[in-house]
Design a protein around this motif. Structure first.
Motif, short mmCIF file in Angstrom:
data_model
loop_
_atom_site.label_atom_id
_atom_site.label_comp_id
_atom_site.label_asym_id
_atom_site.label_seq_id
_atom_site.Cartn_x
_atom_site.Cartn_y
_atom_site.Cartn_z
N HIS A 169 0.83 -0.83 -0.11
CA HIS A 169 -0.18 -0.20 0.30
C HIS A 169 0.84 1.33 0.22
CE1 HIS A 169 -4.20 -1.91 0.59
NE2 HIS A 169 -3.96 -2.47 1.35
N ASN A 170 2.37 0.81 0.79
CA ASN A 170 3.08 2.35 0.34
C ASN A 170 3.22 2.60 -1.10
OD1 ASN A 170 3.42 3.69 2.62
ND2 ASN A 170 4.70 1.93 3.28
N VAL A 171 3.60 1.26 -1.71
CA VAL A 171 3.80 1.50 -2.99
C VAL A 171 2.60 2.26 -4.04
CG1 VAL A 171 4.03 0.15 -5.59
CG2 VAL A 171 5.53 -0.55 -2.68
N LEU A 172 1.46 1.58 -3.84
CA LEU A 172 0.09 2.36 -3.79
C LEU A 172 0.91 3.53 -3.92
CD1 LEU A 172 -2.47 -0.22 -3.71
CD2 LEU A 172 -1.21 0.38 -5.78
N ALA A 173 0.76 4.01 -2.59
CA ALA A 173 0.87 5.25 -1.92
C ALA A 173 1.40 6.56 -2.81
CB ALA A 173 0.97 6.02 -0.87
N LYS A 174 2.97 5.91 -3.53
CA LYS A 174 4.38 6.27 -3.81
C LYS A 174 3.53 6.67 -5.41
CE LYS A 174 8.86 6.54 -4.15
NZ LYS A 174 10.19 5.40 -3.48
N GLY A 175 3.07 5.95 -5.80
CA GLY A 175 2.96 5.68 -7.29
C GLY A 175 3.77 5.75 -8.05
N PHE A 176 3.81 6.62 -9.42
CA PHE A 176 4.96 6.21 -10.13
C PHE A 176 5.19 7.41 -10.59
CE2 PHE A 176 1.74 4.33 -12.40
CZ PHE A 176 1.60 5.11 -13.60
N GLU A 177 6.12 8.03 -12.08
CA GLU A 177 6.11 9.06 -12.63
C GLU A 177 6.12 9.73 -13.52
OE1 GLU A 177 10.43 12.17 -14.36
OE2 GLU A 177 10.59 11.07 -12.99
N HIS A 178 4.88 10.79 -13.92
CA HIS A 178 4.33 10.50 -15.51
C HIS A 178 4.61 10.05 -16.37
CE1 HIS A 178 0.85 11.81 -18.35
NE2 HIS A 178 0.25 11.62 -17.46
N PRO A 179 4.25 9.10 -17.06
CA PRO A 179 5.57 8.81 -18.75
C PRO A 179 5.68 10.50 -19.34
CG PRO A 179 3.31 8.01 -19.02
CD PRO A 179 2.98 8.02 -17.13
N LYS A 215 5.23 13.58 -18.52
CA LYS A 215 5.52 14.79 -17.87
C LYS A 215 6.25 14.56 -17.04
CE LYS A 215 0.41 16.14 -18.65
NZ LYS A 215 -1.00 15.63 -17.69
N SER A 216 7.22 15.05 -17.18
CA SER A 216 8.56 14.94 -15.98
C SER A 216 8.46 16.01 -14.73
CB SER A 216 9.56 15.88 -16.51
OG SER A 216 10.84 15.38 -16.21
N GLY A 217 8.83 15.17 -14.27
CA GLY A 217 8.57 15.65 -12.78
C GLY A 217 7.38 15.90 -11.87
N LYS A 218 5.87 15.10 -12.65
CA LYS A 218 5.07 14.85 -11.89
C LYS A 218 5.14 13.43 -11.25
CE LYS A 218 0.03 15.06 -13.03
NZ LYS A 218 -0.75 14.89 -13.96
N ARG A 219 4.35 13.10 -9.92
CA ARG A 219 4.23 12.06 -9.67
C ARG A 219 3.02 11.49 -10.18
NH1 ARG A 219 7.78 8.84 -8.54
NH2 ARG A 219 7.54 7.32 -7.81
N ILE A 220 2.38 10.62 -10.59
CA ILE A 220 1.10 10.21 -10.27
C ILE A 220 0.89 8.79 -8.76
CG2 ILE A 220 -0.99 8.44 -10.64
CD1 ILE A 220 0.82 9.42 -13.69
N THR A 221 0.35 9.02 -7.48
CA THR A 221 0.19 8.40 -6.47
C THR A 221 -1.18 7.46 -7.15
OG1 THR A 221 -1.94 10.28 -5.39
CG2 THR A 221 0.80 9.91 -4.83
N LEU A 222 -1.42 6.66 -6.78
CA LEU A 222 -2.19 5.47 -7.25
C LEU A 222 -3.51 5.70 -6.70
CD1 LEU A 222 -0.38 2.57 -8.94
CD2 LEU A 222 -0.52 5.33 -9.73
N SER A 223 -3.16 5.58 -4.69
CA SER A 223 -4.57 5.92 -4.19
C SER A 223 -4.68 7.46 -3.13
CB SER A 223 -3.89 5.38 -3.04
OG SER A 223 -2.39 5.55 -2.17
N VAL A 224 -5.29 7.50 -2.44
CA VAL A 224 -5.72 8.71 -2.89
C VAL A 224 -5.96 8.73 -1.15
CG1 VAL A 224 -6.83 8.83 -4.85
CG2 VAL A 224 -8.49 8.09 -3.39
#
Length: 520
Positions: free
Chosen positions: A120-130, A132-141
Motif C-alpha cells: 500500500h505504500n508502493v501504491l501511495a508512492k505511485g510512479f512518475e508520469h510518462p 510529464k517530467s517531475g509529475k508523480r502519479i499516486t495510485l491511491s488518494v
C-alpha cells in the motif's frame, strides 16, 4: 402422454436440484446479494482476502446501511492472485491510463483491500508520469476520516514500531496480521515430529517434502514473513534456516491460502502462513458442518519473538468510480460494529453470520474482558508486539529474487544436495564440508563483519541502542544492504536483476552439484 412422464420427472428433479439451494439460502445472504436493480451503488474492490472475509464484510456493511435506511450496496470483488500480483496489475492499468492522459479517470476499481503496508505504500508512492517530467502519479488518494476517529481508533500510530496508518492517510489499517506455522498433528505423528513452536522446528530432515511454502514473488504476505525472519534472526542466520526449510518444501505456491488447506488435508505436515488463514483452517476442521466435530488435527502457532504484527491496510484508488461510498466503507470498517466481526464467535451477539474470521481487531478499546468473552481466540497483540532492532534494514525488496535463485528456480538440485548431506553418516568428515558449502552464498550476497567479535555479537549490539558498537553494527548492515541494492539496480532495473539472478542461480547450482558429487 406416458412417454412425457419420464421427461417431466427429469425436468422436475432438475428444478429441485437447482431451486433448493436458493430456497434454503439464508436471509442474510440474500440481503448481501441484492439484485443489481435493487442496489443503489456498487463497490469494486480488488483484494487477496478469502471468500469468508469478503462475505462477512459485505454482509456487515449492508446490515449497517439498512439500519441507516440506506439501500444495499452491490459488491464486486476482484481477486486473481497474491497481493504483489494484484498490485502489479493495478500499476499496469494506471500506466495505460497515464499514456492516454486519463489517469485521474481511474481504472474502474474503488478499493485495494488487504495485503500488507509495503504494497500500500508502493501504491501511495505511485510512479512518475510518462509524459510529464517531475509529475508523480499516486495510485491511491487520502482517506477522509470524521473528526476524532483517528485518535479513537489509533491512540498510538504504531504497534511494535510498525505503522497502523499512513501519515497522510493514503491507507489505514482496519485489522492486524501476524504470521506463523499451521500444522497437521496426524502427519506429524506419522513422520515422528512434535508440534512446531518456532521456524527452526521445520528444519529437520524428517520434514523432507512435507513443508508447504509460498512464493514471495507473487504473495506480499509471504515476502513479509521472510522479511520478518531475516530482520529478527539476521541476514546470514536467517537465510541458512530458510534454505533448509526450502529444501524440505513440497512446493512454493503463488496463493498463500493454499498452504493451510493442503496442511489440513494431510498433503503436508506443516507450512508457513498468515495467522488468520491458520486459525480459520484449524477452526473450520473442527466444525460440525464439515463432519469433523471435535476434530483437532490442525493447529497453528506464531513463533514467539520471531514474527511480525502489523496492519493489513485498505486504500481508496485514484479515480474511484464510487469514491464517497468507498470512503464510507473504510470509515465503517473502523467502527466497533465492524471490528467485532473480525474475532467474535458465530454464536456471539453482533458477530459474523456465517464464518468465524479469527482475525485480530485493530481497535485497542475492544481489548476488554466484556468484549473478549465473545472472541474465538485469546489475543494480546499490543502486548506481544516487539519492535525490530533499531537500524535493522528492510530486506523486503530483494527477498523474492534471492529465494528464487537459491531455492525455487533450482529446487530439484537444492533437495538433492540436502538429501546427500542428510544421508551422509554423522561421523563422516565430508558431511561438515558439505554443510559449509550448502550455507555458502555468492560474494554479492555475503555479509562481512569488521571482526570476529562483532560477527558473533552483532545481535546484542543491534538490539541495544546504547551498546558501544551499536552504530558500527547498524552501519555495517546499512552499507551491505545499500551495496547489494545498488548491485541489483535498486531492485527496479530489470536488466541488472536478470544478470544478478542468473549469476546467483549458477553459483547455487554449482554448489549443490558439488555437494552431490562429494557424496558419491
Amino acid at each position: 402422454m406416458k412417454d412425457w412422464w419420464p421427461r417431466i420427472l427429469v425436468i422436475g428433479l432438475l428444478l429441485i436440484v437447482v431451486g433448493v439451494p436458493f430456497l434454503l439460502q439464508p436471509v442474510a445472504e440474500k440481503e448481501v446479494a441484492a439484485a443489481p436493480g435493487q442496489a443503489a451503488a456498487r463497490l469494486v474492490i480488488i483484494t487477496p482476502h478469502n471468500e469468508q472475509i469478503r462475505y462477512e464484510m459485505a454482509h456487515g456493511f449492508n446490515r449497517w446501511r439498512a439500519a441507516q435506511n440506506l439501500p444495499p450496496v452491490d459488491f464486486d470483488w476482484r481477486s486473481s492472485g497474491g497481493t504483489s500480483d494484484l498490485r502489479r496489475m493495478v500499476f499496469s492499468l494506471f500506466a495505460a491510463q497515464a499514456q492516454k492522459g486519463q489517469e485521474d479517470a481511474g481504472i474502474g476499481i474503488d478499493l485495494f483491500f488487504g495485503g500488507g503496508d509495503y504494497e500500500h505504500n508502493v501504491l501511495a508512492k505511485g510512479f512518475e508520469h510518462p509524459e510529464k517530467s517531475g509529475k508523480r502519479i499516486t495510485l491511491s488518494v487520502p482517506i477522509d476520516l470524521p473528526a476524532g476517529l483517528l485518535q479513537e481508533v489509533y491512540p498510538t500510530p504504531d504497534i511494535g514500531g510498525e505503522p497502523l496508518y499512513h501519515p497522510q492517510l493514503y491507507w489505514v489499517g482496519p485489522v492486524l496480521s501476524s504470521f506463523g506455522i499451521v500444522y497437521n498433528r496426524n502427519v506429524l505423528l506419522h513422520i515422528g515430529q512434535v508440534e512446531p513452536q518456532t521456524w527452526s522446528d521445520l528444519e529437520p530432515f524428517a520434514f523432507r517434502r512435507n513443508v508447504a511454502l509460498g512464493d514471495p514473488l507473487h504473495s506480499g504476505s509471504v515476502a513479509a514473513v521472510y522479511n520478518a525472519i531475516l530482520r529478527r534472526m539476521g541476514w546470514t542466520e536467517g537465510w541458512a534456516m530458510l534454505r533448509r526449510i526450502s529444501a524440505n518444501a513440497r512446493y512454493f505456491t503463488d496463493s498463500a491460502s493454499k498452504v493451510p488447506v493442503d496442511v489440513s488435508a494431510g498433503e503436508t505436515a506443516a507450512g508457513m502462513c498468515i495467522d488468520f488463514y491458520g486459525r480459520f483452517q484449524a477452526g473450520a476442521i473442527g466444525t460440525q458442518e464439515l463432519g469433523y466435530f471435535g476434530d483437532d488435527r490442525v493447529g497453528y502457532v506464531s513463533p514467539v519473538g520471531l514474527t511480525l504484527i502489523n496492519a493489513d491496510p485498505i486504500s481508496i484508488l485514484r479515480g474511484a468510480p464510487s469514491h464517497e461510498l468507498a470512503n464510507q466503507f473504510v470509515v465503517w470498517l473502523l467502527s466497533k460494529e465492524a471490528q467485532r466481526l473480525w474475532q467474535r464467535k458465530l454464536v456471539a451477539p453482533d458477530g459474523p453470520v456465517r464464518f468465524e474470521l479469527r482475525r485480530v481487531p485493530i481497535r485497542r478499546d475492544l481489548y476488554t474482558p466484556d468484549e473478549m468473552q465473545h472472541w474465538a481466540d485469546e489475543l494480546h497483540p499490543f502486548e506481544d508486539a516487539r519492535p525490530f532492532a533499531p537500524g535493522m534494514p528492510h530486506y523486503y525488496d530483494g527477498i523474492k529474487y534471492v529465494l528464487h535463485a537459491m531455492a525455487i528456480d533450482i529446487h530439484d538440485e537444492l533437495q538433492d544436495a540436502w538429501d546427500a548431506i542428510n544421508r551422509m553418516p554423522g561421523d563422516d568428515p565430508r558431511r561438515e564440508r558439505m554443510l559449509a558449502m550448502f550455507d555458502t552464498m555468492p560474494p554479492a550476497l555475503t555479509l562481512t563483519w569488521p571482526d570476529d567479535d562483532l560477527a558473533t555479537n552483532w545481535r546484542q549490539a543491534m538490539e541495544d541502542a546504547s551498546h558501544p558498537r551499536h552504530a558500527e553494527a547498524a552501519q555495517t548492515l546499512a552499507q551491505f544492504w545499500k551495496g547489494l541494492s545498488d548491485h541489483a539496480g535498486g531492485w527496479r532495473d530489470q536488466d541488472k536483476l536478470f544478470e544478478c539472478r542468473l549469476a546467483w542461480t549458477r553459483f547455487y547450482r554449482q554448489q549443490y552439484r558439488q555437494i552431490i558429487a562429494m557424496a558419491k
